[in-house]
Structure formats: C-alpha cells, structure tokens
Design an enzyme around this catalytic site. Structure first.
Site, PDB file in Angstrom:
ATOM      1  N   ASP A 166      74.113  20.705  -4.994  1.00  0.00           N
ATOM      2  CA  ASP A 166      74.262  21.183  -6.381  1.00  0.00           C
ATOM      3  C   ASP A 166      74.593  22.676  -6.485  1.00  0.00           C
ATOM      4  O   ASP A 166      74.317  23.301  -7.519  1.00  0.00           O
ATOM      5  CB  ASP A 166      72.993  20.929  -7.245  1.00  0.00           C
ATOM      6  CG  ASP A 166      72.647  19.466  -7.437  1.00  0.00           C
ATOM      7  OD1 ASP A 166      73.369  18.592  -6.931  1.00  0.00           O
ATOM      8  OD2 ASP A 166      71.632  19.207  -8.129  1.00  0.00           O
ATOM      9  N   CYS A 219      75.905  13.419  -5.783  1.00  0.00           N
ATOM     10  CA  CYS A 219      75.583  13.543  -4.369  1.00  0.00           C
ATOM     11  C   CYS A 219      75.999  12.381  -3.473  1.00  0.00           C
ATOM     12  O   CYS A 219      76.778  12.535  -2.526  1.00  0.00           O
ATOM     13  CB  CYS A 219      74.079  13.732  -4.293  1.00  0.00           C
ATOM     14  SG  CYS A 219      73.367  13.563  -2.712  1.00  0.00           S
ATOM     15  N   HIS A 222      70.360  10.581   1.506  1.00  0.00           N
ATOM     16  CA  HIS A 222      70.793  10.015   0.216  1.00  0.00           C
ATOM     17  C   HIS A 222      71.971   9.053   0.325  1.00  0.00           C
ATOM     18  O   HIS A 222      72.833   8.993  -0.563  1.00  0.00           O
ATOM     19  CB  HIS A 222      71.103  11.126  -0.806  1.00  0.00           C
ATOM     20  CG  HIS A 222      70.816  10.681  -2.221  1.00  0.00           C
ATOM     21  ND1 HIS A 222      71.201  11.397  -3.330  1.00  0.00           N
ATOM     22  CD2 HIS A 222      70.190   9.562  -2.691  1.00  0.00           C
ATOM     23  CE1 HIS A 222      70.820  10.749  -4.425  1.00  0.00           C
ATOM     24  NE2 HIS A 222      70.208   9.643  -4.052  1.00  0.00           N
ATOM     25  N   ASN A 260      78.265  18.819  -4.905  1.00  0.00           N
ATOM     26  CA  ASN A 260      78.764  18.723  -6.287  1.00  0.00           C
ATOM     27  C   ASN A 260      78.458  20.034  -6.992  1.00  0.00           C
ATOM     28  O   ASN A 260      77.785  20.908  -6.442  1.00  0.00           O
ATOM     29  CB  ASN A 260      78.134  17.530  -7.047  1.00  0.00           C
ATOM     30  CG  ASN A 260      76.626  17.497  -7.016  1.00  0.00           C
ATOM     31  OD1 ASN A 260      76.023  16.667  -6.330  1.00  0.00           O
ATOM     32  ND2 ASN A 260      75.984  18.385  -7.737  1.00  0.00           N
TER      33      ASN A 260
HETATM   34  C1  NG6 Z   1      69.690  11.971 -11.754  1.00  0.00           C
HETATM   35  C2  NG6 Z   1      68.383  12.723 -11.926  1.00  0.00           C
HETATM   36  C3  NG6 Z   1      68.626  14.136 -11.450  1.00  0.00           C
HETATM   37  C4  NG6 Z   1      69.124  14.139 -10.021  1.00  0.00           C
HETATM   38  C5  NG6 Z   1      70.354  13.261  -9.904  1.00  0.00           C
HETATM   39  C6  NG6 Z   1      70.832  13.109  -8.504  1.00  0.00           C
HETATM   40  C7  NG6 Z   1      67.067  11.873 -13.776  1.00  0.00           C
HETATM   41  C8  NG6 Z   1      66.746  11.973 -15.208  1.00  0.00           C
HETATM   42  N1  NG6 Z   1      67.970  12.714 -13.306  1.00  0.00           N
HETATM   43  O1  NG6 Z   1      69.513  10.641 -12.158  1.00  0.00           O
HETATM   44  O2  NG6 Z   1      67.466  14.888 -11.561  1.00  0.00           O
HETATM   45  O3  NG6 Z   1      68.128  13.681  -9.165  1.00  0.00           O
HETATM   46  O4  NG6 Z   1      70.071  11.976 -10.388  1.00  0.00           O
HETATM   47  O5  NG6 Z   1      71.324  14.298  -8.060  1.00  0.00           O
HETATM   48  O6  NG6 Z   1      66.491  11.049 -13.088  1.00  0.00           O
HETATM   49  S1  NG6 Z   1      72.263  14.267  -6.826  1.00  0.00           S
HETATM   50  O7  NG6 Z   1      72.666  15.631  -6.585  1.00  0.00           O
HETATM   51  O8  NG6 Z   1      71.481  13.735  -5.732  1.00  0.00           O
HETATM   52  O9  NG6 Z   1      73.401  13.435  -7.167  1.00  0.00           O
HETATM   53 CA    CA Z   2      73.875  17.053  -5.342  1.00  0.00          CA
END
Ligand code: NG6
Ligand code: CA
Length: 522
Positions: free
Chosen positions: A48, A87, A142, A336
């Site tokens: 992020d 992600c 992930h 991302n």
């Molecule tokens: C979303 C989550 C966010 C984050 C994201 C994944 C909620 C409300 N929000 O669904 O906090 O975890 O997923 O982020 O649950 S990532 O960078 O791994 O894609």
């Molecule tokens: Ca991410």
C-alpha cells in the site's frame, strides 16, 4: 557514486554509461566471466505504498533516505505499475507473470482461502530454482494456503514451498486478518500443540471478545470492518481461537521480517539466491515499533513508512557487509497505491499534513485511476545499472520473463514481457500497452493514453474516501498532458477512444467485463 552528479537525459544514457565506465575503470559494456556471473536477486515489496511517498518520487514531508538512495543510485521508473490496485491480484501477477483477471480467484483473500497459484504453474522462484538459485520468501504472502479447510496445527500445504520457494517465513494474509501468526515452511512458528489454533471467517468462538462487542479491550479502534477477534488489543478481520504462544506482536513485525531477510541472505551468501522480502508496511493496522513512534509527525502511517525505510536500509547494509551488494539485483516496488483510512482510527487522515501519498496522480488503492497501480518502481544493481530515470511503461508482471532472460531461462508466460534491457537502463522503450485491474474491474493503458470503461457503482468509496474510477461513461485521458486525469477526452477524441477500446478488448477476449463488483468494505 560519481554518476549521481551527472544529469544526462535518458536518450544520451548509453553514452553516459560508456563515459562513466571509462572514468571508473570498469568495462561494463563488454562481457567477462566475472561480470557475467548471475546476480542474486531480491524483490522488496511494500504493501500500500503510494507513488508520491518517497523523497525520490517527490515527497518532501516524509523522510525516506534509504529508499531514496536506492532509487537515486539505481533506475527510477516513473511509469512502473503493479498489476492491480489491491494486494492479492498484484502478488499473483508478480510471481506468475499472468494477468490477475485471468484467474477469478485473484481477489482480496481471507486468511482461510486456498492457494490460488496452481502448483504446476511457472513462478519467478520456480524459474530461478531451475537456474540454480536458492529461493526464499520473508513477509506477507496473501495468495492463499492449502486446498480448503486448512488445519493450522499440522503441515499447511500447498503454499509458498510448493510454488517454488525453498524457504518461507510468512504471514498468511494481511496484518489485519487472522491467523495472526508466522508460518515457517508450512508450520505455524512457536505453536504450542496444547493450544491449537482454530480459524473461522463467519462465526465467533463462544465467549471470545470481539472488536464489535468489547471496545474497552481495544488499543486501536475500528472504523469499518475489522471488528472480529481482538489480538494484541487490535480488532481483526476473522475469528481466531488458541495459538497464544504463536501470536505475533505487531510492533515487532518489522524487526522479525528484517531479521528473517538478513538471516536468509547470510545463510545463502555462498550460492545464488532469490529473496522475496514482502514488507507489511504501510498496510493497516499500522503498528510502528516504539523506536519509530512519532518519527514522522504524521501518526502511525507515516511512522511505519519511516520504519520500512529503515528496515530496507538495514537490509542493504547486511548485503554490503556480506560483500553481496555489488552483485545483487534489487527490485523495489509496492503492491498497490495508497489509502489513508483503511478501516481503523489511526490518525492517517488527520495527521497527513502536506504529505501527498499519491503524488500528482488521481485515485488510490482500489482505484482504476493511476494512483491505484502506478507505484514506486526501482531497479538497483551496483555493478550493472547506472543511475537514471526511466519513463518507460513497465509492469511488475514483466519481471518473470525479464528475470528469465537475465539468468538464461526459456520460461515464458502469456502476459509477462521481456523488459530486461529497460529494467537495466539500457533501453528506453517499455511496453506499448497494459491492462490494469482493481476489485475485478479493468482499465487500459496504451501509449500516452488511459481508458477506463464505464462501471456502475459509487464514484467515491465513502469508507476509504477514494475515487474508484466508476463512471457511467467511458473515460479517456491523455496522461502526457494530464497525469492527474482531470480532462476526460472521450467525447472530444472518439477515434482514439475507439482505438483504445479495440486494443483493450483484443487483450481481454472472453474476460471482458463491464459489470461492477461491489467493493467489499463491511
Ligand atoms: C479490505 C479491508 C482493508 C484491507 C484490504 C486488503 C475491510 C473493511 N477492509 O477488505 O482493510 O485489508 O481488504 O488490502 O475489511 S490489500 O492491500 O491486502 O489488498
Ligand atoms: Ca496492498
């Protein structure tokens, strides 16, 4: 390096390289057995981190000296893209060299999701293994684990070790999702067999406090989602029972992953190695070690970026101390774009001040606008890459084929393109076109143009306060004149729009979809 001080345009760079090679007494342009030695390869991947987050990418309020040095002494790409604005899809494309929208499971995954990479599929680590590399991952995974219904108390398989990693030390999903434990080569680290772990994403375990019902137990409050099991005073996504001794301490995570990465390279320094060092910052929950609390003046989000920068600096120091820096290709990027409030009250919005995580771009994490996927993208190889800046369009998905070219492998995939010379700063021209993905929607880049097809759904996600790119009409932007994607030229330039749609649809084929998948932010 001497080269840093000489600012020569990209077009003259081959000359610059020759010139510098001569003055520093290196002959980098002809081969010799020594210079042809395959390098160690390290991918450092932030979670992020936005385009405008580093000093080298224009940040003025946040200090990132170690990443700036890497960027300024290596090739800094201004048009480098993650494959997705979230992600899992980005990580899938990074490791497999395949567009994430070809795999319907490549969506933000719960911690209980099965592995989404086919164990027969080629991956960067598998390709490198076949070329004599030892391969390791330390950090965020992930990409799912097991094949459904994982028993966390036994061997967890398939996972990273089954798709090409000889060594793995990971968190299963995200820092905000259970299980909140480290997993080493398919086994929960420090698990007490008398205190087995159970994980459920739908139902709580009887008598267990949750973020929703027990706000008094929280040291970080949830804003949206994130109100299930409480671990370390932080409410998570999903329910978890047991595994007390194995639970991570969030504030120590940066140190734990750094030590893991350092130990990995020390252990494998005598042979060739590939390390995927997947940082957890600045994803939520943002939990800087006390050493970094207050270091940015921007609250926890800024502090964990300072912490991540420090960790990268320490890691590079280790490479140097071990005599490995000269011949290690380091690739730094992010999965991302940025988000401020991603589900916890952590002052990210309140304390942002003049820092602009997305730089000049529009959108952010989850968005089809440029800030969703255009991210810091740096290649550094002390003995082979001369410092420079490249505007070439490159995708993280291209690493598989490019690294294959580097190490003499024939492996290819449907979508990964050979960008080796571009990544090494020897060639200016990158990709012609690239499909972008964000929460199951896609958009398209070609030449200087960006095209976003119409999608239903909100223009702005109210939870995260990000423009998602949804609009009832086609959007067409000339990124050369309008990097902030302010002027939609689709009416003015119907020919360009038609050309863009045709190229986009030709790539998508049957995968074309204009339907909206609602962003799941509970
Ligand atoms: C979303 C989550 C966010 C984050 C994201 C994944 C909620 C409300 N929000 O669904 O906090 O975890 O997923 O982020 O649950 S990532 O960078 O791994 O894609
Ligand atoms: Ca991410």
């Amino acid at each position: 390096m001497i080269t840093k001080k000489i600012n020569i345009p990209m077009t003259l760079r081959p000359l610059k390289f020759l010139f510098l090679s001569a003055i520093i007494g290196l002959n980098a342009c002809t081969s010799s057995p020594e210079t042809d030695k395959k390098p160690n390869i390290v991918i450092i991947y932030a979670d992020d981190l936005g385009y405008g987050e580093l000093g080298a990418y224009g940040a003025t309020e946040l200090k990132t000296p170690n990443l700036d040095k890497l960027a300024n002494d290596g090739m800094r790409f201004t048009n480098g893209h993650a494959s997705s604005a979230t992600c899992t899809p980005s990580r899938y494309a990074l490791l497999t060299g395949v567009y994430p929208w070809r795999n319907k499971s490549a969506k933000i995954l719960p911690g209980t999701a099965p592995l989404i990479i086919d164990t027969a599929q080629i991956t960067i680590p598998k390709m490198l293994q076949a070329q004599g590399y030892h391969t390791g991952i330390v950090g965020k995974w992930h990409l799912g684990l097991g094949s459904g219904d994982v028993n966390w108390n036994e061997g967890i398989s398939p996972g990273p070790n089954e798709v090409g990693f000889d060594y793995s030390y990971i968190m299963a999903a995200t820092q905000d999702r259970v299980p909140t434990v480290y997993i080493k080569n398919g086994h929960v680290d420090k698990l007490d067999p008398n205190d087995p772990i159970e994980i459920d994403y739908d139902n709580n375990y009887e008598g267990q406090p949750t973020g929703k019902d027990n706000p008094e137990l929280l040291k970080m409050k949830w804003h949206h989602g994130h109100n299930n099991t409480i671990v370390n005073g932080i409410p998570r996504i999903g329910f978890m029972k047991g595994g007390e001794a194995a639970k991570w301490v969030d504030e120590d995570m940066a140190d734990v992953f750094l030590n893991g990465a350092q130990n990995y390279v020390k252990k494998h320094k005598d042979g060739l190695f590939f390390l995927y060092y997947a940082l957890q910052q600045p994803h939520v929950p943002r939990t800087p070690h006390p050493r970094f609390v207050g270091s940015s003046g921007m609250g926890p989000r800024g502090d964990v970026i300072v912490e991540a920068d420090w960790a990268v600096g320490e890691f590079i120091k280790t490479l140097k101390e071990e005599g490995l820096l000269e011949n290690t290709l380091i690739i730094f990027s992010s999965d991302n774009g940025p988000v401020l409030n991603d589900g916890y009250y952590d002052d990210a919005e309140e304390k942002i001040g003049d820092h602009n995580p997305k730089g000049p771009l529009r959108g952010g994490k989850y968005s089809l606008f440029e800030a969703g996927t255009r991210v810091p993208f740096v290649t550094y190889w002390q003995s082979k890459i001369a410092p420079g800046v490249s505007d070439a369009l490159v995708s993280q998905m291209d690493l598989l084929r490019s690294l294959a070219m580097l190490v003499g492998s024939n492996e290819k995939t449907s979508d990964s393109m050979d960008m080796l010379d571009v990544l090494l700063g020897k060639k200016e021209k990158g990709r012609d076109e690239l499909v972008l993905e964000a929460t199951s929607r896609t958009a398209f880049l070609k030449g200087d143009w960006a095209m976003i097809p119409p999608y239903k759904g909100p223009a702005v996600s109210k939870h995260v306060n990000i423009e998602l790119g949804n609009s009832a009409a086609y959007q067409l932007y000339d990124l050369k004149a309008d990097i902030g994607q302010v002027n939609n030229l689709s009416d003015e330039n119907p020919d360009k729009l038609a050309e863009m749609i045709a190229s986009y649809e030709a790539i998508l084929g049957d995968n074309g979809n204009n339907k909206v998948e609602a962003l799941e932010l509970k």
